[in-house]
Scaffold this active site. Sequence first.
Site, PDB file in Angstrom:
ATOM      1  N   CYS A  31      46.353  48.696  14.024  1.00 20.81           N
ATOM      2  CA  CYS A  31      47.520  49.528  14.292  1.00 20.81           C
ATOM      3  C   CYS A  31      48.240  49.823  12.989  1.00 20.81           C
ATOM      4  O   CYS A  31      47.914  49.245  11.950  1.00 20.81           O
ATOM      5  CB  CYS A  31      48.500  48.812  15.213  1.00 20.81           C
ATOM      6  SG  CYS A  31      47.787  48.373  16.809  1.00 20.81           S
ATOM      7  N   CYS A  76      42.014  40.698   5.355  1.00 24.02           N
ATOM      8  CA  CYS A  76      40.825  41.317   5.968  1.00 24.02           C
ATOM      9  C   CYS A  76      40.116  42.199   4.926  1.00 24.02           C
ATOM     10  O   CYS A  76      40.657  43.210   4.491  1.00 24.02           O
ATOM     11  CB  CYS A  76      41.259  42.164   7.152  1.00 24.02           C
ATOM     12  SG  CYS A  76      39.928  43.189   7.795  1.00 24.02           S
ATOM     13  N   CYS A  83      33.446  38.594   9.814  1.00 21.52           N
ATOM     14  CA  CYS A  83      32.524  39.518  10.494  1.00 21.52           C
ATOM     15  C   CYS A  83      31.137  39.483   9.844  1.00 21.52           C
ATOM     16  O   CYS A  83      30.152  39.898  10.461  1.00 21.52           O
ATOM     17  CB  CYS A  83      33.089  40.942  10.541  1.00 21.52           C
ATOM     18  SG  CYS A  83      33.606  41.608   8.965  1.00 21.52           S
ATOM     19  N   CYS A 129      39.101  37.158   4.227  1.00 21.20           N
ATOM     20  CA  CYS A 129      38.329  36.733   5.401  1.00 21.20           C
ATOM     21  C   CYS A 129      37.035  37.550   5.434  1.00 21.20           C
ATOM     22  O   CYS A 129      37.081  38.780   5.346  1.00 21.20           O
ATOM     23  CB  CYS A 129      39.161  37.008   6.659  1.00 21.20           C
ATOM     24  SG  CYS A 129      38.238  36.782   8.205  1.00 21.20           S
ATOM     25  N   TYR A 182      36.606  49.955   4.946  1.00 20.05           N
ATOM     26  CA  TYR A 182      36.652  51.084   5.880  1.00 20.05           C
ATOM     27  C   TYR A 182      38.051  51.507   6.304  1.00 20.05           C
ATOM     28  O   TYR A 182      38.367  52.688   6.334  1.00 20.05           O
ATOM     29  CB  TYR A 182      35.831  50.737   7.139  1.00 20.05           C
ATOM     30  CG  TYR A 182      36.011  51.714   8.276  1.00 20.05           C
ATOM     31  CD1 TYR A 182      35.379  52.951   8.252  1.00 20.05           C
ATOM     32  CD2 TYR A 182      36.827  51.412   9.364  1.00 20.05           C
ATOM     33  CE1 TYR A 182      35.552  53.865   9.286  1.00 20.05           C
ATOM     34  CE2 TYR A 182      37.002  52.323  10.405  1.00 20.05           C
ATOM     35  CZ  TYR A 182      36.365  53.540  10.357  1.00 20.05           C
ATOM     36  OH  TYR A 182      36.543  54.437  11.374  1.00 20.05           O
ATOM     37  N   ASN A 210      50.949  44.465  14.193  1.00 20.74           N
ATOM     38  CA  ASN A 210      49.584  44.873  13.898  1.00 20.74           C
ATOM     39  C   ASN A 210      48.747  43.601  13.780  1.00 20.74           C
ATOM     40  O   ASN A 210      49.100  42.711  13.014  1.00 20.74           O
ATOM     41  CB  ASN A 210      49.588  45.656  12.563  1.00 20.74           C
ATOM     42  CG  ASN A 210      48.207  46.002  12.057  1.00 20.74           C
ATOM     43  OD1 ASN A 210      48.032  46.234  10.868  1.00 20.74           O
ATOM     44  ND2 ASN A 210      47.221  46.053  12.919  1.00 20.74           N
ATOM     45  N   GLY A 211      47.654  43.538  14.558  1.00 18.94           N
ATOM     46  CA  GLY A 211      46.789  42.351  14.492  1.00 18.94           C
ATOM     47  C   GLY A 211      46.566  41.779  15.875  1.00 18.94           C
ATOM     48  O   GLY A 211      47.218  42.190  16.835  1.00 18.94           O
ATOM     49  N   CYS A 215      35.063  40.682  15.147  1.00 17.94           N
ATOM     50  CA  CYS A 215      36.345  40.377  14.499  1.00 17.94           C
ATOM     51  C   CYS A 215      37.340  40.027  15.602  1.00 17.94           C
ATOM     52  O   CYS A 215      37.451  40.734  16.593  1.00 17.94           O
ATOM     53  CB  CYS A 215      36.855  41.589  13.727  1.00 17.94           C
ATOM     54  SG  CYS A 215      38.527  41.326  13.116  1.00 17.94           S
ATOM     55  N   GLY A 245      45.632  54.296  14.104  1.00 17.80           N
ATOM     56  CA  GLY A 245      45.717  54.254  15.558  1.00 17.80           C
ATOM     57  C   GLY A 245      46.076  55.604  16.121  1.00 17.80           C
ATOM     58  O   GLY A 245      47.052  56.214  15.674  1.00 17.80           O
TER      59      GLY A 245
HETATM   60  P1  AMP Z   1      28.051  52.617  14.612  1.00 17.02           P
HETATM   61  O1  AMP Z   1      27.140  51.814  13.733  1.00 17.02           O
HETATM   62  O2  AMP Z   1      27.422  53.839  15.188  1.00 17.02           O
HETATM   63  O3  AMP Z   1      28.679  51.760  15.701  1.00 17.02           O
HETATM   64  O4  AMP Z   1      29.256  53.159  13.733  1.00 17.02           O
HETATM   65  C1  AMP Z   1      29.403  52.796  12.399  1.00 17.02           C
HETATM   66  C2  AMP Z   1      30.391  53.698  11.719  1.00 17.02           C
HETATM   67  O5  AMP Z   1      31.680  53.611  12.335  1.00 17.02           O
HETATM   68  C3  AMP Z   1      30.574  53.269  10.271  1.00 17.02           C
HETATM   69  O6  AMP Z   1      29.889  54.162   9.481  1.00 17.02           O
HETATM   70  C4  AMP Z   1      32.048  53.330  10.001  1.00 17.02           C
HETATM   71  O7  AMP Z   1      32.384  54.474   9.232  1.00 17.02           O
HETATM   72  C5  AMP Z   1      32.692  53.433  11.351  1.00 17.02           C
HETATM   73  N1  AMP Z   1      33.394  52.185  11.677  1.00 17.02           N
HETATM   74  C6  AMP Z   1      33.227  50.963  11.165  1.00 17.02           C
HETATM   75  N2  AMP Z   1      34.075  50.079  11.714  1.00 17.02           N
HETATM   76  C7  AMP Z   1      34.799  50.776  12.611  1.00 17.02           C
HETATM   77  C8  AMP Z   1      35.851  50.435  13.482  1.00 17.02           C
HETATM   78  N3  AMP Z   1      36.320  49.208  13.532  1.00 17.02           N
HETATM   79  N4  AMP Z   1      36.357  51.411  14.274  1.00 17.02           N
HETATM   80  C9  AMP Z   1      35.890  52.668  14.228  1.00 17.02           C
HETATM   81  N5  AMP Z   1      34.900  53.044  13.399  1.00 17.02           N
HETATM   82  C10 AMP Z   1      34.361  52.116  12.599  1.00 17.02           C
END
Ligand code: AMP
Length: 456
Positions: free
Chosen positions: A2, A240, A439, A436, A246, A103-104, A386, A28
């Site tokens: 968030c 994190c 994951c 951390c 990402y 957030n968390g 996570c 979010g």
């Molecule tokens: P997938 O392997 O198809 O489930 O999606 C992987 C892609 O989703 C990655 O390339 C990231 O850019 C993106 N991604 C990674 N973590 C998240 C997340 N927590 N929420 C939304 N998208 C994510």
Amino acid sequence: MCGIAAFFKRDNAAFSVVESLFAEQHRGQDSAGLVSTDGTRLYSHFGLGLVKDTFKEEILQNLKGERAIGHVRYPTQGRVSLSNCQPHIFSFNGEDIFAVASNGDLTNLPELSEEILQEGLKLEGENDAEVIAKFLGLYTTKKKFSIVDAIYLFMEKAMGAYSAVLLTKNELFAFRDPWAFRPMCYGMKENFVSIASESVALDILRIPYYGEIEAGTIYRWNDSGLKIFERKTVKPIKHCIFEHIYFSRPDSIVFNEKVFEVRKKIGCFLAEKDKVVADCVIAVPDSSNYIGLGYAEKRGIPFVLGLVRNHYVGRTFIAPDQITRDEGVRFKFNPLPSFFVGKKIILVDDSIVRGTTIKKLIRMLKENGATEIHLRIGSPPIRHSCFYGVDTPNKEKLIASKMEVEEIRQFIGADTLNYLSIEDLRKCVSTPEDYCYACFNGDYPAGEKKHPSLVS
Ligand code: AMP
């Protein structure tokens, strides 16, 4: 995951909070909420959906006062519903006392909820902020604790991640779990203070960045200024690492590091020992752009924009039928074959979660003329869920928890596949011990979540 924003002593604070939330929209998109005060009462507004659709000018005019807190939600705990929107308002004897946004994710939510229920309070939703608000409400009203002492007690009892703000009619508090999993920083200008999940929210309003809200520490702003209450519950710092990989915006400073620089370093480490012969580097936009740039610069291979992303496809995009669902990736990414027909591509992505997106992307690039695709991933294999607020699914859905790297390569159809090692990832940040990596390695610093999460 968030986003949070707060202002104290800023004229029309609600307007500034909304501008900050807008900069944090990537954290979010499912709901947005805001609580403000002019000292006489709390004013609030909530909506499902984006910040720009939730807060129109006429609504903001009614959110009075020079103090306000706001929140954008990406649900990991609890349904998408108005009752789960934040900030959560705690009321007592018919009066709104304070509001909390967090957030968390808490890992011991059931135990904390049980204590609240046993004291006769009711829980209306299923989200962490309500539990935090009711826990603090219980101790400040029934048990006569000061807000600071109630927060200290909460910090002793709560496990997991919370970067939170609390607004009363006169005071603003910011506090963060003792591990400091999720980011939260503040800035000050003239007489006012601004708190945000990411520094970009300060940056766009030209508010000088002051620093992080420190782990396990309580910050209180009132008419006498700022008072910092030192941390009592001490745990090892565990930010994190996925915020850098990402989640955060590349133009933010998170955990005292510039996010785009961490991403470029990730790209450099991926490139360092890579000998594969290729004609161009394509990053999966936008999250992997800086990783791809770092890789291309290090190896001296041209970085080309061979994939175009549609920014209006939300996370919750639902395709109308099976065919479009299967081809869904095309709604989000469209290839520009002129850049890669007959060429060997280094394709760079930040992470693989389920493996579905990248499999479709590789097929699409090959169908459009790429001769070889060498996939480079800017994180180690994600093998564990996570529990601290990132929306990764249950372990069974994580491709790397079921397959070895070579099997994944075959499944997604890449010619070669390399992940970043944890060792190299650690070299991309200046204080690697303070992160951390659960994951990737399953080493959970604040326990595992036993209660069901929203993400399956
Ligand atoms: P997938 O392997 O198809 O489930 O999606 C992987 C892609 O989703 C990655 O390339 C990231 O850019 C993106 N991604 C990674 N973590 C998240 C997340 N927590 N929420 C939304 N998208 C994510």
